[in-house]
Design a protein around this motif. Sequence first.
Motif, PDB file in Angstrom:
ATOM      1  N   ALA A  51       1.237  -1.219   0.105  1.00 45.24           N
ATOM      2  CA  ALA A  51      -0.283   0.139   0.145  1.00 45.24           C
ATOM      3  C   ALA A  51       0.901   1.042  -0.467  1.00 45.24           C
ATOM      4  O   ALA A  51       0.461   2.383  -0.402  1.00 45.24           O
ATOM      5  CB  ALA A  51      -0.731   0.032   1.311  1.00 45.24           C
ATOM      6  N   PHE A  52       1.988   1.207   0.711  1.00 47.32           N
ATOM      7  CA  PHE A  52       3.162   2.755   0.807  1.00 47.32           C
ATOM      8  C   PHE A  52       3.484   2.306  -0.621  1.00 47.32           C
ATOM      9  O   PHE A  52       3.727   3.657  -1.111  1.00 47.32           O
ATOM     10  CB  PHE A  52       3.869   1.814   1.851  1.00 47.32           C
ATOM     11  CG  PHE A  52       5.084   3.289   2.292  1.00 47.32           C
ATOM     12  CD1 PHE A  52       4.723   4.427   2.450  1.00 47.32           C
ATOM     13  CD2 PHE A  52       6.405   3.316   1.281  1.00 47.32           C
ATOM     14  CE1 PHE A  52       5.048   5.836   2.809  1.00 47.32           C
ATOM     15  CE2 PHE A  52       6.612   4.286   0.800  1.00 47.32           C
ATOM     16  CZ  PHE A  52       6.904   5.024   2.295  1.00 47.32           C
ATOM     17  N   VAL A  53       3.598   1.257  -1.024  1.00 44.91           N
ATOM     18  CA  VAL A  53       4.399   1.615  -2.503  1.00 44.91           C
ATOM     19  C   VAL A  53       3.443   2.709  -3.107  1.00 44.91           C
ATOM     20  O   VAL A  53       4.184   3.206  -4.484  1.00 44.91           O
ATOM     21  CB  VAL A  53       5.280  -0.086  -2.627  1.00 44.91           C
ATOM     22  CG1 VAL A  53       5.514   0.434  -4.567  1.00 44.91           C
ATOM     23  CG2 VAL A  53       6.648  -0.057  -2.103  1.00 44.91           C
ATOM     24  N   GLU A  54       2.218   1.744  -3.207  1.00 42.70           N
ATOM     25  CA  GLU A  54       1.136   2.574  -4.517  1.00 42.70           C
ATOM     26  C   GLU A  54       1.213   3.504  -4.260  1.00 42.70           C
ATOM     27  O   GLU A  54       0.439   4.791  -5.182  1.00 42.70           O
ATOM     28  CB  GLU A  54      -0.165   1.653  -4.096  1.00 42.70           C
ATOM     29  CG  GLU A  54      -0.135   0.572  -5.161  1.00 42.70           C
ATOM     30  CD  GLU A  54      -0.984  -0.395  -4.067  1.00 42.70           C
ATOM     31  OE1 GLU A  54      -2.121  -0.043  -4.021  1.00 42.70           O
ATOM     32  OE2 GLU A  54      -0.801  -2.304  -4.683  1.00 42.70           O
ATOM     33  N   GLU A  55       0.973   3.825  -3.349  1.00 42.64           N
ATOM     34  CA  GLU A  55       0.450   5.406  -2.558  1.00 42.64           C
ATOM     35  C   GLU A  55       1.996   6.368  -2.728  1.00 42.64           C
ATOM     36  O   GLU A  55       1.239   7.772  -3.562  1.00 42.64           O
ATOM     37  CB  GLU A  55       0.581   5.800  -1.006  1.00 42.64           C
ATOM     38  CG  GLU A  55       0.313   6.361  -0.599  1.00 42.64           C
ATOM     39  CD  GLU A  55      -0.175   7.010   0.996  1.00 42.64           C
ATOM     40  OE1 GLU A  55       0.861   6.939   2.051  1.00 42.64           O
ATOM     41  OE2 GLU A  55      -0.471   5.928   1.576  1.00 42.64           O
ATOM     42  N   ILE A  56       3.329   6.081  -2.791  1.00 44.86           N
ATOM     43  CA  ILE A  56       4.334   7.072  -3.117  1.00 44.86           C
ATOM     44  C   ILE A  56       4.620   7.138  -4.851  1.00 44.86           C
ATOM     45  O   ILE A  56       5.311   7.987  -5.004  1.00 44.86           O
ATOM     46  CB  ILE A  56       5.561   6.683  -1.966  1.00 44.86           C
ATOM     47  CG1 ILE A  56       5.871   5.684  -2.361  1.00 44.86           C
ATOM     48  CG2 ILE A  56       5.007   7.392  -0.825  1.00 44.86           C
ATOM     49  CD1 ILE A  56       7.125   5.031  -3.561  1.00 44.86           C
ATOM     50  N   ALA A  57       3.980   6.116  -5.178  1.00 45.35           N
ATOM     51  CA  ALA A  57       4.853   5.505  -7.421  1.00 45.35           C
ATOM     52  C   ALA A  57       4.221   6.995  -7.437  1.00 45.35           C
ATOM     53  O   ALA A  57       5.417   7.235  -8.806  1.00 45.35           O
ATOM     54  CB  ALA A  57       3.995   4.365  -7.817  1.00 45.35           C
ATOM     55  N   GLY A  58       4.022   7.810  -7.700  1.00 42.60           N
ATOM     56  CA  GLY A  58       3.472   8.651  -8.666  1.00 42.60           C
ATOM     57  C   GLY A  58       4.095  10.015  -7.820  1.00 42.60           C
ATOM     58  O   GLY A  58       4.106  11.118  -9.092  1.00 42.60           O
ATOM     59  N   ALA A  89       9.995 -12.656   0.750  1.00 42.76           N
ATOM     60  CA  ALA A  89       9.338 -12.276  -0.735  1.00 42.76           C
ATOM     61  C   ALA A  89       8.864 -10.735  -0.852  1.00 42.76           C
ATOM     62  O   ALA A  89       8.316 -10.788  -1.862  1.00 42.76           O
ATOM     63  CB  ALA A  89       8.831 -13.856  -0.647  1.00 42.76           C
ATOM     64  N   LEU A  90       8.127 -10.936   0.050  1.00 45.57           N
ATOM     65  CA  LEU A  90       6.977  -9.136   0.088  1.00 45.57           C
ATOM     66  C   LEU A  90       8.001  -8.071  -0.286  1.00 45.57           C
ATOM     67  O   LEU A  90       7.427  -7.522  -0.989  1.00 45.57           O
ATOM     68  CB  LEU A  90       6.049  -9.633   1.565  1.00 45.57           C
ATOM     69  CG  LEU A  90       5.085  -8.264   1.522  1.00 45.57           C
ATOM     70  CD1 LEU A  90       3.993  -7.632   0.432  1.00 45.57           C
ATOM     71  CD2 LEU A  90       4.787  -7.905   2.736  1.00 45.57           C
ATOM     72  N   GLU A  91       8.919  -8.314   0.516  1.00 44.33           N
ATOM     73  CA  GLU A  91       9.826  -6.958  -0.073  1.00 44.33           C
ATOM     74  C   GLU A  91      10.506  -7.298  -1.216  1.00 44.33           C
ATOM     75  O   GLU A  91      10.577  -5.681  -1.611  1.00 44.33           O
ATOM     76  CB  GLU A  91      11.516  -7.133   1.248  1.00 44.33           C
ATOM     77  CG  GLU A  91      10.655  -7.446   2.765  1.00 44.33           C
ATOM     78  CD  GLU A  91      10.000  -6.184   3.634  1.00 44.33           C
ATOM     79  OE1 GLU A  91      10.226  -4.940   3.320  1.00 44.33           O
ATOM     80  OE2 GLU A  91       8.732  -6.173   3.599  1.00 44.33           O
ATOM     81  N   TYR A  92      11.112  -8.225  -1.209  1.00 45.16           N
ATOM     82  CA  TYR A  92      11.236  -8.399  -2.537  1.00 45.16           C
ATOM     83  C   TYR A  92      10.430  -7.972  -3.932  1.00 45.16           C
ATOM     84  O   TYR A  92      10.299  -6.879  -5.107  1.00 45.16           O
ATOM     85  CB  TYR A  92      12.048  -9.779  -3.297  1.00 45.16           C
ATOM     86  CG  TYR A  92      13.135  -9.936  -2.285  1.00 45.16           C
ATOM     87  CD1 TYR A  92      14.105  -9.554  -2.192  1.00 45.16           C
ATOM     88  CD2 TYR A  92      13.400 -11.966  -1.805  1.00 45.16           C
ATOM     89  CE1 TYR A  92      15.410  -9.578  -1.720  1.00 45.16           C
ATOM     90  CE2 TYR A  92      14.934 -11.929  -1.592  1.00 45.16           C
ATOM     91  CZ  TYR A  92      15.315 -10.963  -1.416  1.00 45.16           C
ATOM     92  OH  TYR A  92      16.850 -11.491  -0.303  1.00 45.16           O
ATOM     93  N   ASP A  93       9.088  -8.548  -3.811  1.00 44.08           N
ATOM     94  CA  ASP A  93       7.916  -8.131  -4.343  1.00 44.08           C
ATOM     95  C   ASP A  93       8.141  -6.610  -4.120  1.00 44.08           C
ATOM     96  O   ASP A  93       7.553  -5.885  -5.747  1.00 44.08           O
ATOM     97  CB  ASP A  93       6.609  -8.473  -3.879  1.00 44.08           C
ATOM     98  CG  ASP A  93       6.201  -8.805  -5.094  1.00 44.08           C
ATOM     99  OD1 ASP A  93       5.803  -9.143  -6.448  1.00 44.08           O
ATOM    100  OD2 ASP A  93       4.448  -8.340  -4.919  1.00 44.08           O
ATOM    101  N   CYS A  94       7.894  -5.769  -3.716  1.00 44.12           N
ATOM    102  CA  CYS A  94       7.963  -4.066  -3.337  1.00 44.12           C
ATOM    103  C   CYS A  94       8.618  -3.462  -4.366  1.00 44.12           C
ATOM    104  O   CYS A  94       8.843  -2.811  -4.841  1.00 44.12           O
ATOM    105  CB  CYS A  94       7.782  -3.903  -2.041  1.00 44.12           C
ATOM    106  SG  CYS A  94       6.315  -4.370  -1.361  1.00 44.12           S
TER     107      CYS A  94
END
Length: 251
Positions: A51-58, A89-94
């Motif tokens: 959620a954090f990555v999606e939030e800051i992506a833009g 795995a979640l960290e690598y995915d992000c």
Amino acid sequence: MADWRELQTQAMALLKEGKHFDGVQKINACMELFETELGGSDSKILKEPRAFVEEIAGKAAPEQKLALRSMYVTRGDLLAALGASKRAALEYDCAASLGAEDAEISAKRARVEQSSAEQRLQKDDDGKVPVTVLTGFLGSGKTTLLNHILQASHGKRIAVIENEFGEVGIDDALVKGGAMADEENIVEMNNGCICCTVRGDLIAGLKKLIKNSKKSGKTLDGVMIETTGLADPAPVAQTFFADDYVQQHFR
């Protein structure tokens, strides 16, 4: 206060030195500091990474995305070294979502996913007693949950190691009301916070439970460690890597 870049460098150095627990603490501090730079708060960068990555992506600059990608890879490496394959795995995915496809990140993710699958297959066949660490802030309901587990008719033999900060074990008074309290070998430690001064006592308590179980011939189905609301659970987890006997009998 240290700059997040300095903390990241220290975390990477600890990874190389094999000091993985210390490295996790360092990279966590690094990422929380970096989160504030991006205008975030509440450790969402660690608690809800996708959620954090999606939030800051833009809104994050390319160099910030690159830095964050490196942080997630470092954290993934540290967690993978500790055997936390699923979270790694979640960290690598992000990390992968923050830039173009990277063969090295993909390979790391594939390895930990395979390791996680193998752990699921093996964990019920290793003969070790599973351990759950029950933690949370004061008043979060830890003892309420514990009492429910002790009173429910689930047919499991669950040993409880309880820690209470202070001279009087307030939680212990509540827990001993459980119908299965005597059967469950409840151990209370009153000599301080479980994350620091009582680690030796925790090891002794775990050994005592195994020896009592063998002596009585009653196999333990699990162990639950309740920490005080003042405790950091990370050193509790570290205990299970610090003693050979504990490693052989618990997971």
